[in-house]
Scaffold this motif. Structure first.
Motif, PDB file in Angstrom:
ATOM      1  N   ILE A 189      43.607  50.132  36.621  1.00  0.00           N
ATOM      2  CA  ILE A 189      43.486  51.244  37.570  1.00  0.00           C
ATOM      3  C   ILE A 189      43.999  50.821  38.934  1.00  0.00           C
ATOM      4  N   LYS A 190      43.684  49.571  39.292  1.00  0.00           N
ATOM      5  CA  LYS A 190      44.112  49.120  40.612  1.00  0.00           C
ATOM      6  C   LYS A 190      45.625  48.908  40.636  1.00  0.00           C
ATOM      7  N   GLU A 191      46.131  48.169  39.655  1.00  0.00           N
ATOM      8  CA  GLU A 191      47.562  47.832  39.651  1.00  0.00           C
ATOM      9  C   GLU A 191      48.432  49.061  39.536  1.00  0.00           C
ATOM     10  N   LYS A 192      48.059  49.961  38.641  1.00  0.00           N
ATOM     11  CA  LYS A 192      48.936  51.088  38.366  1.00  0.00           C
ATOM     12  C   LYS A 192      48.510  52.343  39.115  1.00  0.00           C
ATOM     13  N   LYS A 193      47.593  52.186  40.062  1.00  0.00           N
ATOM     14  CA  LYS A 193      47.181  53.294  40.924  1.00  0.00           C
ATOM     15  C   LYS A 193      46.644  54.476  40.125  1.00  0.00           C
TER      16      LYS A 193
END
Lengths: 286, 215, 916
Positions: free
Chosen positions: B193-197
């Motif tokens: 979720i963080k990496e791929k927004k």
């Protein structure tokens, strides 16, 4: 505007179906009965009509029965008072039960021990509960953030005014035998009808620019598939013609007809608001 | 512990297997869907994008449905999964009305057959013994809580081990759906979720959905 | 059998299954098998609980599929297995009338009665003229090698050459199979998703809709998209392929060829960039072409000549002393002016300017120019990559085309044009480039068997180690037609629409009507809905005196035309050896491992359903054919065993007499009557060793072994070339024309040119002011063939999809015609064919087109779920030579139509079901 094809589900504005289709229509009646029961009791207190209070009590019972008839598991109805902390249906059920209790006691006291302090106490209690019965359905519907048309601060007020309007109309019809009372009620009804009309207009007007979903709903009522029901039953037969009739005459027949038309308009109002409620699409299209 | 999902939109091809895996897993009756695939379009010809969204109950952290249920039949487990107790539900459908994602279904016709008028197939019959549905109550996606609970009891990890993971997640042929613990800052799902927004789905309803979508 | 009732153990949870309460579970088994939903044949696991299949999942341990996931069709197989409408017993038609809407009035008969009658008729026909038997079908719910093993061999031994694959060339593509066979020794092509950076798809759905290799393509293409691969999709509609594009380019149907040619032109003549080494060593680019358009051949060896630029003289193409191959210039050989074919191609494509391409296809000039530039930049000509220690050319671009792009009368040339795009940058069977499905199998390491290696044959051209249906190379000679399919006239054809055409009788008359088809044996197909024009098909099938079909579910063909229906096994209750006709058909690409999933029953067959191969063997016994069939099987299996004895294609099976019997391993003794699973056991042991027979395989899964880079990316490991200049067509033309005349056949001879060109497709020629829109159909991921609409789950989600059951049009065009969402509309072709459906408008569709997904519109009474759902597109198509590609005989799959509102669904008038 229809948005009922299966592939348009939550892709176009999607009308709610659970509280208007099939068994769901009973919710419209439950909303109506709740409003008119509470409204009739309150106006009966004001005009001091025992018959009105009694009919109101019956109607409150009918409200409860209508709600129960809508349930698919009616035998479990007693569970519905368990979540007053968060659920307006729980609160409403509690209001109905408390009202039925308080009003029954109040009517008994008024009949057998009228004029006592106890009567006043229970009249006040009954009145408060009646107000709760009249207004709770507005909160049930207004609490639904998912349906923008309903999620309005005006709706509980509208439902109370509609309930009082219905109550006045019903009281007027009940009391045609007493011409002084019925005329007084008719005069009050004229005024309240105008107030009701104004409140309804403001409600719909605000809906058109509150959000696109609310606008879609409002347009269904004003111009779309609900326009015939709305303009004919709610406005013309439910407000305009009764106002004209009541200003024109106080004849018994006129009062009865006007009263029935107002009541009819009240049912149509709840129906229109329920049926016009839409969900915003989760996925935009075109 | 709060179970959540992250769905990679680029991977999803709209094959509907998530929908059918769920139907198979829970022997859902005709016309009942615990998850759906919504298809839309954005843009004007010729600059058009096809939109495919696989949606299900978002197991919101602040669920509207739990608040409005008058009987408490709808409640939220400590791990975030929102569940309907079929013994307590009265069928008032307030929860269905209140859900902004329209994630719930009402089981109305207990006699519905997949082949109308031709009786129940062997498959439908065994469904009624393995995963019976009470008629007249509300039902919805429960993140395959039976799989999760049984898997955890056997020492498996939901989101990693197939048997402990929701059916739709393991059924996806493009591995578009990820499943894991949103409360664990180091979990794979949080990293994705963080990496791929990843973005929560329609956060404007303030229910704090537990399913994130990654463009 | 006594059931061991296991008391549910509250302490031991049931894993991998959602269970409520504590039901009794006495059978909880996962069975590895293969899916039969489409040609993909993915490896799956069926979950059986208490004797009933409850769930289907992908096999997480197999590369042959999505690795644990699966598509919706597979899950829905459960409902097909248990469909109460299935054929369970042999049936006989008692209504003598045949026609589209006739009620067969089935009467149940015994297997013996059915087979006796069928055998009696077969005997008579075989004695008179075996060609009177027409047999075929489409592999449908995946018969894999049952296709050649069953019907192919049966027909060969029986002696008929009338093998009709209905719907082939329509639902797939003869241009693709011809072209992919010729250029990649494979059935079709797909980008090397693992490494590709820039993919162009022209009318194809790789990893987005049903078909061969859907399973692993879904997985690999998703990885590629996630990684950021550019995916340029040319498609009239933005639905499946276009929906996952990074750039969707709307295009008119049938015009992909000219866009490809324009891009090739820009690259060769403006950008002047191409992979010269690939041209010189891997194509017939250096081969000298004389004034007659054919190779200049060495008189002694008959080999084509090339020009050695170093020694400045002509030499044969495989002369080891050649210093540098000339691919440009003009040379003189024995007084003849000649050019390397690459020079001719380079000059020839100059006429395809992007402006002309825009006019024909509506793709803007700027887009064409930009894509050409991007293509060449992304191709990285000259780059290399190391894979497992092997240094290989790296060309991370791939242009692929399948059904839609080549489904027109310009099929062959459209497909070759796109292949040129790959060839000129050397992106063929190298990492990142366009891959055929595996054409190179070295064999199982322990036994060296199941071996298939492409090799150079006539003129040094690529020849497949194994193929099917037709031989891509070497091209056979043209013959005067003697089968009703007449395919032998044009050896470059893959599938033929004949004899189910409106002009067949004309040609058969001219040939003197050598015989009539008296009997048809069809399996797993719907010859009246999967094929073009049900009206034309009806006329043909009505005339055949006796038709036998093997089917699982009732369909329009069985009901309207079958005399005897035999109940087939559903894939979930059947055995099948592998899920493939050969790795070139649908095996995982690139470095994905070798994997040979087999099919086994998850549940035992119910009622009197039987394995169709065992039924054929039963018939063979009654006809005294079994011994010969056993011999064929031995040859078939041996040919994968070491030497490519035969091509595996059905035709080459017939050259049994040429094969040295010493080389054939006798897996089945001549007089043995084995069962299907026994055959599987022997084949598996033969290929993979005695310890890896059927029992081992069913318990432990099939043998797997890793692929080598030289297998995955074989192009530079085998000394083969491909004909970018289709000299063989120049050689063929004269004879084809001569033979065609004998049958009174007129083909578009202009297309018999060795230089890839663009020809306006027939559909484009039928455009007019009245019939102003192109209608076409396309593959849906929910559907395959005509049976999927009968599965209730698939039907449910189809109704929830905006496009699957509707007819779609561009929103602006619809508004212009006064149409809106939800209108019931009729599409009418210039030939008066009509079909109807519900309109759904889209932004993502070319304004001049109308689209229908899959081919629905079922009217069979025995398929109540499917009845009336969706629209039958194939009604609009014609079936004749005019609407077929003259070179490869692929069908024209688009039709011009006019659109108008209608009040009811006229194509159902007379069907006898509910009024629609």
């Amino acid at each position: 505007m229809i948005g009922t094809r299966p592939y348009e589900f939550m892709v176009k504005y999607t009308p709610q179906r659970d509280w208007i289709e099939g068994h769901g229509i009973l919710i419209a009646f439950a909303l109506f009965f709740g409003g008119i029961a509470g409204g009739l009791y309150l106006v009966s207190l004001y005009f001091d009509s025992m018959w009105g209070m009694f009919v109101a009590w019956i109607l409150a019972m009918v409200t409860g029965m209508t709600d129960m008839a809508h349930l698919s598991k009616p035998m479990r109805f007693w569970r519905m008072i368990l979540k007053p902390k968060s659920s307006w249906i729980s609160r409403g059920f509690i209001f109905i039960w408390l009202f039925l209790g308080a009003a029954a006691i109040q009517m008994a006291i008024s009949y057998w021990a009228g004029g006592t302090a106890a009567e006043t106490v229970f009249k006040v209690l009954g009145g408060i509960m009646a107000f709760g019965v009249a207004i709770y359905s507005g909160f049930v519907v207004g609490y639904v953030g998912a349906i923008k048309l309903w999620n309005s601060a005006i709706i509980p007020i509208l439902f109370v005014i509609a309930g009082v309007t219905g109550g006045l109309a019903l009281l007027m019809v009940i009391s045609v035998g007493d011409s002084i009372l019925s005329t007084d009620v008719a005069v009050a009804l004229r005024a309240v009808l105008i107030g009701y009309a104004v409140c309804l207009a403001i409600y719909l007007w605000v809906a058109t620019y509150e959000s696109t979903a609310a606008r879609d709903s409002a347009m269904r009522i004003i111009k779309g598939n609900l326009a015939p029901v709305f303009w004919l039953l709610v406005i013309l037969l439910g407000i305009v013609i009764p106002i004209i009739m009541l200003f024109a005459s106080s004849a018994t027949a006129v009062l009865i007809i006007a009263g029935i038309l107002v009541i009819l308009g009240g049912v149509a109002l709840r129906y229109s608001i329920l049926k016009a409620g839409v969900y915003s699409p989760l996925v935009p299209s075109e | 512990m709060r179970w959540g999902m992250a769905i990679e939109q680029k991977r999803c091809i709209g094959c509907y297997e998530c929908v059918l895996a769920c139907k198979a897993e829970h022997f859902l009756p005709p016309d009942i869907f615990w998850n759906r695939v919504l298809i839309g379009e954005s843009g004007k010809y010729p600059a058009v994008t096809k939109l495919i969204y696989n949606i299900r109950c978002n197991q919101c952290a602040d669920p509207a449905c739990v608040k409005v249920c008058p009987t408490g039949a709808t409640y939220q487990r400590p791990d975030g999964i929102v569940v309907v107790d079929e013994d307590k539900c009265v069928g008032c459908r307030y929860c269905m009305i209140a859900c902004p994602y329209q994630a719930r279904s009402f089981y109305e016709d207990g006699n519905a057959e997949y082949f109308p008028g031709q009786g129940l197939t062997e498959h439908e019959k065994i469904g009624k013994t393995l995963y019976p549905h009470e008629v007249g109550v509300v039902q919805k996606c429960v993140f395959c809580k039976e799989r999760i609970d049984a898997g955890l009891a056997a020492g498996l990890t939901p989101g990693v081990d197939r048997e402990a993971t929701p059916a739709c997640v393991i059924a996806c042929p493009t591995k578009a759906i990820h499943f894991g613990d949103l409360d664990d800052p180091y979990s794979e799902i949080n990293q994705i979720i963080k990496e791929k927004k990843g973005k929560a789905f329609h956060p404007e309803y303030d229910t704090q959905p537990s399913i994130y979508y990654i463009d | 059998m006594v059931r061991q009732v296991k008391k549910p153990d509250k302490n031991k949870p049931v894993l991998g299954l959602s269970v409520k309460g504590n039901p009794e579970i006495w059978d909880d088994t996962w069975v590895n098998t293969t899916c039969g939903g489409c040609y993909g044949q993915c490896a799956i696991r069926g979950h059986r609980v208490n004797g009933v299949i409850v769930k289907i999942e992908g096999d997480p341990n197999s590369d042959f599929g999505p690795r644990g996931g699966i598509c919706a069709k597979s899950e829905a197989m459960i409902q097909a297995l248990y469909d109460p409408n299935r054929y369970n017993y042999p049936l006989r038609r008692t209504n003598p009338k045949k026609g589209l809407f006739e009620d067969p009035k089935w009467e149940r008969i015994s297997w013996d009665e059915a087979l006796d009658e069928i055998a009696k008729r077969l005997k008579k026909i075989r004695a008179e003229n075996p060609h009177k038997l027409l047999h075929g079908g489409t592999p449908g719910p995946g018969s894999g090698p049952d296709l050649p093993l069953g019907f192919g061999v049966f027909g060969a031994v029986f002696g008929t050459k009338n093998w009709y694959v209905g719907g082939a060339g329509l639902h797939c593509g003869s241009g693709s199979h011809m072209g992919a066979g010729l250029y990649h020794a494979s059935w079709s092509i797909v980008p090397d998703f693992k490494y590709c950076n820039y993919a162009i798809q022209m009318g194809s759905n790789k990893g987005t809709a049903s078909g061969h290799s859907l399973g692993f393509n879904m997985r690999l293409s998703a990885d590629a998209r996630s990684r950021g691969m550019k995916n340029v999709v040319f498609d009239p509609i933005c639905n499946f392929g276009g929906g996952k594009a990074t750039e969707w380019v709307p295009i008119l149907p049938g015009t992909d060829g000219i866009v490809a040619m324009a891009i090739v032109n820009i690259i060769l003549n403006e950008l002047n960039t191409y992979d010269a080494e690939f041209m010189k060593l891997k194509t017939n680019g250096p081969y000298l072409i004389g004034p007659d358009g054919k190779y200049v051949r060495d008189k002694k060896t008959d080999k084509p000549l090339v020009w050695d630029a170093k020694d400045n003289k002509a030499k044969v193409f495989d002369d080891q002393s050649i210093g540098d191959y000339a691919i440009l210039g003009e040379y003189e050989v024995k007084g003849l002016k000649c050019h390397p074919s690459f020079q001719l191609i380079k000059d020839h494509v100059k006429q395809y300017m992007p402006e002309q391409a825009e006019k024909e296809s509506t793709v803007p000039v700027s887009t064409i120019r930009r894509i050409a530039k991007e293509w060449v930049e992304a191709a990285m000509i000259g780059a290399t990559i190391e894979i497992e220690g092997e240094k290989l050319p790296f060309r991370p671009v791939a242009a692929v085309m399948f059904r839609g792009g080549q489904g027109h009368t310009n099929s062959a040339h459209s497909y070759i044009a796109m292949c040129l795009l790959n060839a000129i940058v050397g992106a063929m069977d190298v990492p990142g480039g366009t891959l055929g499905w595996p054409a190179y199998v070295e064999g199982y390491p322990d036994t060296g068997r199941f071996r298939m290696v492409p090799y150079a044959c006539k003129d040094g051209m690529l020849t497949a180690g194994s193929f099917m249906e037709h031989r891509p190379w070497p091209i056979e000679d043209s013959q005067v037609p003697y089968t009703t399919l007449m395919k032998e006239l044009t050896p470059t054809a893959s599938f033929s629409p004949h004899p189910v055409t409106s002009d067949f009788d004309k040609y058969w008359d001219k040939l003197g009507r050598p015989y009539e088809i008296e009997m048809a044996m069809i399996f797993g197909a719907n010859m009246i809905r999967s094929t073009q024009s049900r009206e034309i098909a009806e006329e043909f099938w009505k005339k055949i005196p006796f038709i036998v079909t093997f089917n699982i579910l009732p369909n329009e063909f069985c009901e309207g035309f079958a005399d005897i229906v035999l109940p087939d096994l559903h894939p979930l209750e059947a055995y099948c050896l592998f899920g493939t006709h050969g790795p070139f058909f649908n095996h995982p690409i690139g470095m994905e491992g070798w994997d040979f999933p087999v099919r086994q029953p998850v549940v035992k067959p119910a009622y009197e359903r039987r394995n169709k191969l065992e039924v054929l063997w039963d018939l063979a016994d009654r006809l005294g054919m079994r011994e010969e069939m056993n011999n064929y099987y031995n040859v078939y299996f041996t040919s994968f065993g070491g030497e490519a004895l035969i091509g595996g294609d059905i035709d080459s099976i017939r050259h049994l007499g040429d094969i040295d019997p010493e080389k054939v391993v006798q897996l089945i003794k001549p007089d043995e009557k084995i069962t299907y699973d026994e055959m599987m056991d022997r084949a598996l042991k033969f290929y993979f060793g005695d310890e890896h027979g059927l029992e081992y395989t069913l318990k432990n899964g099939p043998v797997k072994w890793p692929k080598k880079p030289k297998e995955a990316y074989w192009r530079w490991y085998v000394d083969v070339r491909i004909p970018i200049y289709m000299e063989h067509i120049a050689e063929l033309k004269e004879n084809v024309m001569k033979n065609a005349e004998k049958a009174g056949i007129e083909l578009d001879w202009e297309q018999f040119t060795p230089l890839t060109s663009y020809f306006t497709p027939q559909v484009g020629k039928e455009l007019s002011d009245e019939y102003d829109l192109y209608s076409f159909s396309y593959r849906d991921i929910l559907h395959n063939g005509t049976y999927t609409m009968e599965m209730p789950w698939l039907d449910e989600v189809s109704r929830q999809n905006p496009y699957t059951y509707n007819i779609t049009m561009n929103a602006d065009m619809a508004a212009k015609k006064g149409l809106k969402d939800g209108d019931l509309i009729c599409l009418e072709s210039p030939y008066g064919r009509k079909t109807t459906g519900t309109l759904k408008t889209m932004q993502g569709q070319h304004p001049q087109t109308v689209a229908i997904s899959a081919c629905s519109g079922a009217w069979a009474k025995g398929a109540p779920i499917a009845y009336g759902k969706g629209t039958n597109f194939n009604i609009l198509l014609e079936s004749d030579f005019k609407h077929a590609c003259p070179v490869c005989w692929s069908q024209e799959t688009a039709a011009t139509v006019k659109v108008y509102k209608i009040d009811h669904r006229i194509e159902f008038d007379g069907a006898g079901g509910d009024k629609l």
